[in-house]
Design an enzyme around this catalytic site. Structure first.
Site, PDB file in Angstrom:
ATOM      1  N   GLU A 161       0.798  -1.240   0.000  1.00  0.00           N
ATOM      2  CA  GLU A 161       0.000   0.000   0.000  1.00  0.00           C
ATOM      3  C   GLU A 161       0.824   1.281   0.000  1.00  0.00           C
ATOM      4  OE1 GLU A 161      -2.791  -0.395   3.228  1.00  0.00           O
ATOM      5  OE2 GLU A 161      -3.752  -2.142   2.343  1.00  0.00           O
ATOM      6  N   GLU A 266      -6.020 -10.722  -1.524  1.00  0.00           N
ATOM      7  CA  GLU A 266      -6.845 -10.518  -0.321  1.00  0.00           C
ATOM      8  C   GLU A 266      -8.309 -10.482  -0.719  1.00  0.00           C
ATOM      9  OE1 GLU A 266      -5.473  -7.231   2.096  1.00  0.00           O
ATOM     10  OE2 GLU A 266      -3.373  -7.681   1.713  1.00  0.00           O
TER      11      GLU A 266
HETATM   12  C1  XIL Z   1      -6.488  -6.367   8.099  1.00  0.00           C
HETATM   13  C2  XIL Z   1      -6.780  -7.579   8.991  1.00  0.00           C
HETATM   14  O1  XIL Z   1      -7.625  -8.455   8.286  1.00  0.00           O
HETATM   15  C3  XIL Z   1      -7.415  -7.134  10.291  1.00  0.00           C
HETATM   16  O2  XIL Z   1      -7.543  -8.240  11.189  1.00  0.00           O
HETATM   17  C4  XIL Z   1      -6.583  -6.028  10.959  1.00  0.00           C
HETATM   18  O3  XIL Z   1      -7.243  -5.551  12.097  1.00  0.00           O
HETATM   19  C5  XIL Z   1      -6.336  -4.888   9.988  1.00  0.00           C
HETATM   20  O4  XIL Z   1      -5.738  -5.392   8.797  1.00  0.00           O
HETATM   21  N1  XIL Z   1      -4.996  -4.617   3.531  1.00  0.00           N
HETATM   22  C6  XIL Z   1      -3.994  -5.438   4.018  1.00  0.00           C
HETATM   23  C7  XIL Z   1      -4.271  -6.320   5.163  1.00  0.00           C
HETATM   24  O5  XIL Z   1      -2.908  -5.502   3.413  1.00  0.00           O
HETATM   25  O6  XIL Z   1      -3.141  -6.521   5.955  1.00  0.00           O
HETATM   26  C8  XIL Z   1      -5.423  -5.804   6.013  1.00  0.00           C
HETATM   27  O7  XIL Z   1      -5.727  -6.804   6.992  1.00  0.00           O
HETATM   28  C9  XIL Z   1      -6.624  -5.499   5.152  1.00  0.00           C
HETATM   29  C10 XIL Z   1      -6.294  -4.440   4.120  1.00  0.00           C
END
Ligand code: XIL
Length: 375
Positions: A161, A266
């Site tokens: 990100e 994701e």
């Molecule tokens: C999220 C997790 O799923 C949660 O449990 C945590 O509280 C916050 O992060 N982008 C990403 C992930 O790269 O690491 C994030 O994961 C969601 C958005």
């Protein structure tokens, strides 16, 4: 920050206990259910995000489901800097080591997530002001963590990100203190520390043209510096009513043309309305207030919605299969609906239904639609 801490706590304590059907998971005989990892064996890896409870194998039904269904896994939280590197000179490798063992034993490829990200940083980073100290943290962190797991994890999300929606670089602590070359430097350090591990850039909304152009620039810059980058991860946090198929297809083509693997890292399709006026964003600090109108499925997830979710996933997987030469992995951001971070993001306390398995670990229509694509 409040959201972060509490959702982290939920992640640490295990599955989210929210909304309907969240009480006790029933045991399901996983062997009677077809396996996604088998169905897509010749196409691409099928992954999931794993939380603490799943990594510690606290629930045997969940454990057999994971082993049966997935050929890849990403730790949802435990390899983020805040957890794996809690103090300046202290690291906490326990759960990451467990995950590596779990992967080895079950032939599940681990993508470690993530080395350099502006969110979920250790507390001590908040007090660091000098560029020298940030540089020292950056070098120590990447070198220590990446070298420990070299050849033990399959891949790293090296930088996560780094981009704004318009394709410019996010004004993170790393950009501020280290300047715009920090991304190339992160890959250079990771390459040195982890020569036997694949290295990826990962971000959300990079299927959108402007942000995608920013990601392309990053990849080109890393390559021009003679540094290795093996792939790009499109996170894929979308809404079941608004899956950006055309943009996903354009992105697969454009990223592949650069000679890197393309992954969906994701994937989840929110089944709930977006809060009014909020653009789709997976920025974990970009939250919104609760109201009942945006939490319609607390008691049941009706057939019409099941169908929409299934159609969203089916359309995406048709596309992934069309480009199976270029797509190396599709990872869901969680195993089942109770685990999904979308129960608490961007609005806390909702009941979302974004994944393939419900709160009782039962496969949903969306699961069967993906199995049927391969029949
Ligand atoms: C999220 C997790 O799923 C949660 O449990 C945590 O509280 C916050 O992060 N982008 C990403 C992930 O790269 O690491 C994030 O994961 C969601 C958005």
């Amino acid at each position: 920050m409040k959201l972060l801490t509490s959702s982290l706590l939920l992640a640490v304590t295990g599955s989210l206990i929210i909304g309907c059907n969240a009480s006790k998971k029933t045991t399901s005989t996983t062997s009677s259910i077809p396996s996604l990892r088998d169905a897509y064996k010749k196409d691409f890896l099928i992954g999931t995000a794993l939380n603490n409870s799943q990594i510690e194998q606290r629930d045997s039904a969940a454990n057999s489901l994971i082993i049966h269904q997935f050929s890849a896994a990403t730790p949802e939280n435990i390899m983020k800097a805040q957890i794996i590197h809690p103090e300046w000179d202290r690291y906490n490798f326990d759960l990451a080591d467990k995950l590596v063992d779990f992967g080895k034993k079950n032939d599940i490829k681990i993508t470690a997530h993530t080395l350099i990200w502006h969110s979920q940083l250790p507390n001590f980073m908040r007090n660091i002001k000098s560029a020298d100290s940030v540089k020292m943290y950056f070098e120590n962190h990447i070198t220590t963590v990446a070298s420990r797991y070299d050849g033990k994890v399959y891949s790293w999300d090296v930088v996560n990100e780094a981009l704004n929606e318009d394709g410019t670089l996010r004004n993170s602590i790393f950009l501020q203190k280290l300047g715009p070359d920090y991304i190339v430097e992160a890959f250079r350090l990771a390459q040195k520390a982890a020569p036997n591990t694949k290295l990826y850039y990962n971000d959300y909304n990079i299927e959108q043209p402007k942000k995608r152009a920013g990601a392309i620039e990053i990849i080109k810059k890393i390559k021009a510096a003679g540094v290795r980058i093996d792939g790009v991860g499109i996170q894929g946090h979308w809404n079941m009513n608004d899956v950006p198929l055309d943009k996903v297809e354009e992105s697969i083509k454009e990223f592949s043309a650069l000679g890197v693997e393309v992954m969906f890292t994701e994937l989840d399709l929110s089944a709930l309305p977006n809060p009014r006026g909020r653009n789709n964003s997976a920025d974990i600090s970009n939250t919104a207030a609760y109201n009942e109108a945006i939490n319609p499925y607390t008691k049941e997830f009706p057939d019409s919605a099941q169908q929409k979710l299934a159609k969203g996933y089916e359309d995406l997987f048709k596309l992934f299969l069309k480009y199976k030469k270029n797509v190396s992995r599709v990872t869901f951001w969680g195993v089942d609906d109770a685990q999904s971070w979308l129960n608490d993001f961007p609005v806390r306390g909702r009941t979302n239904h974004a994944l393939l398995f419900d709160r009782k670990l039962q496969p949903k229509q969306a699961f069967y639609s993906l199995i049927n694509l391969k029949k």
